[in-house]
Design an enzyme around this catalytic site. Sequence first.
Site, short mmCIF file in Angstrom:
data_model
loop_
_atom_site.label_atom_id
_atom_site.label_comp_id
_atom_site.label_asym_id
_atom_site.label_seq_id
_atom_site.Cartn_x
_atom_site.Cartn_y
_atom_site.Cartn_z
CB ALA A 22 -0.91 0.00 1.23
CB SER B 270 4.01 3.36 2.01
OG SER B 270 3.88 4.56 1.27
CB CYS C 42 -8.51 3.95 7.90
SG CYS C 42 -7.86 3.94 6.21
N GLY D 141 3.51 0.95 5.45
CA GLY D 141 4.60 1.71 6.04
C GLY D 141 4.39 2.03 7.50
CB CYS E 40 -6.90 7.45 7.68
SG CYS E 40 -6.47 5.96 6.77
#
Length: 379
Positions: A7, A14, A99, A123, A210
């Site tokens: 992701a 990330s 989320c 991440g 988020c």
Amino acid sequence: MSRILVAMSGGVDSSVAALLLKQQGHDIVGAYMKNWINEDNVLGHCPWMQDIEDARATAEAIGIEFRVVNLMQDYRRLVVDYLLDGYQRGLTPNPDVMCNREMKFGVFLNYARAEGFASVATGHYARRVERVAPNALSDPNALRATPSTFALLEGLDPNKDQSYFLALLAQAQLRDALFPIGHLAKPALRELAADARLPNARKKDSQGICFIGEVKMADFLRAYVPDHPGPIVRATDGRVLGEHRGLHYYTIGQRRGIRIPSNTDNEAYVVVGKRAADHALLVAFDGPAAPGLWTSEARVHSLSFIGDPLTAPAEIECRVRYRDPRVAITFTPDPGGPDTAIPPASARIRFATPQRALASGQIMALYRGEQLLGGAVFA
């Protein structure tokens, strides 16, 4: 080596997660979760287009495939509606925790499995470790027959640890989750990104909701929740001090934005409660004597455990907010289902030291040392 879907948000964390997995020889694909595009023109900066381009450019620099996965409808249903419903009911929901549970390791993980990926990587600054059953250590047959279980530990850098936001994950989700940067400190991570010449090596960290962006919560709520004015009442004597626009703009412990002046001793007011009957916002002068501001006991519901549930009283620790330190607690679960086959869903918490400004709907993370046990929601 495994086929892993990473992701990629467009940020450096990330990106380095994808870089490390690629260097380890895994078959990596990067994916941007397209959850929100500010289609309703909410005030604030929602940089989704730039984030996609940053993620795409980084994937190209690493040498991996990149795709955009449209999950907007699921995000609106599972995260935004949860957020708005909570505030409308006077709660303090946490969209980042939800989320992670519902999107990254829910809908997105299901997408990854359907596409033939073995795992999803993010991440997050957290560490997943494999736990082997004791009998499997000496018996090869038992090792083959006993599926691995996994524990989740805090990130090694205490300044960046994000285990709190993973408190509601289940074992089945953790089994297919990877956190490649959990052992790193942020300066070291940026150095890795710079050495690999990643285009976002110096990109500033996002501080927004988020996957929505740098939108102030008050602006977001103003766009979706109608104002419902009510009185601002001093909790100690019932005196009406003014009027507010809506209880959803306030949370327990809030000092700023109340718009009630301090007294002659320069004592500031703080929010200590919300009264649904007349939509009253309850305030008091901030301090140890403020009614309802400090809590020694609390109840939690919606208990969720990563491993075996706690079914008996235990001395453990908890974190009541992301940036708060762990605090010792006595955890006393309520009885479970018939014949205790169903784990308890609620519990009583007694804090070793009183905690300030606990709000209904807030997430509590449970720990035993650096190990995250699970989480719950304050009643």
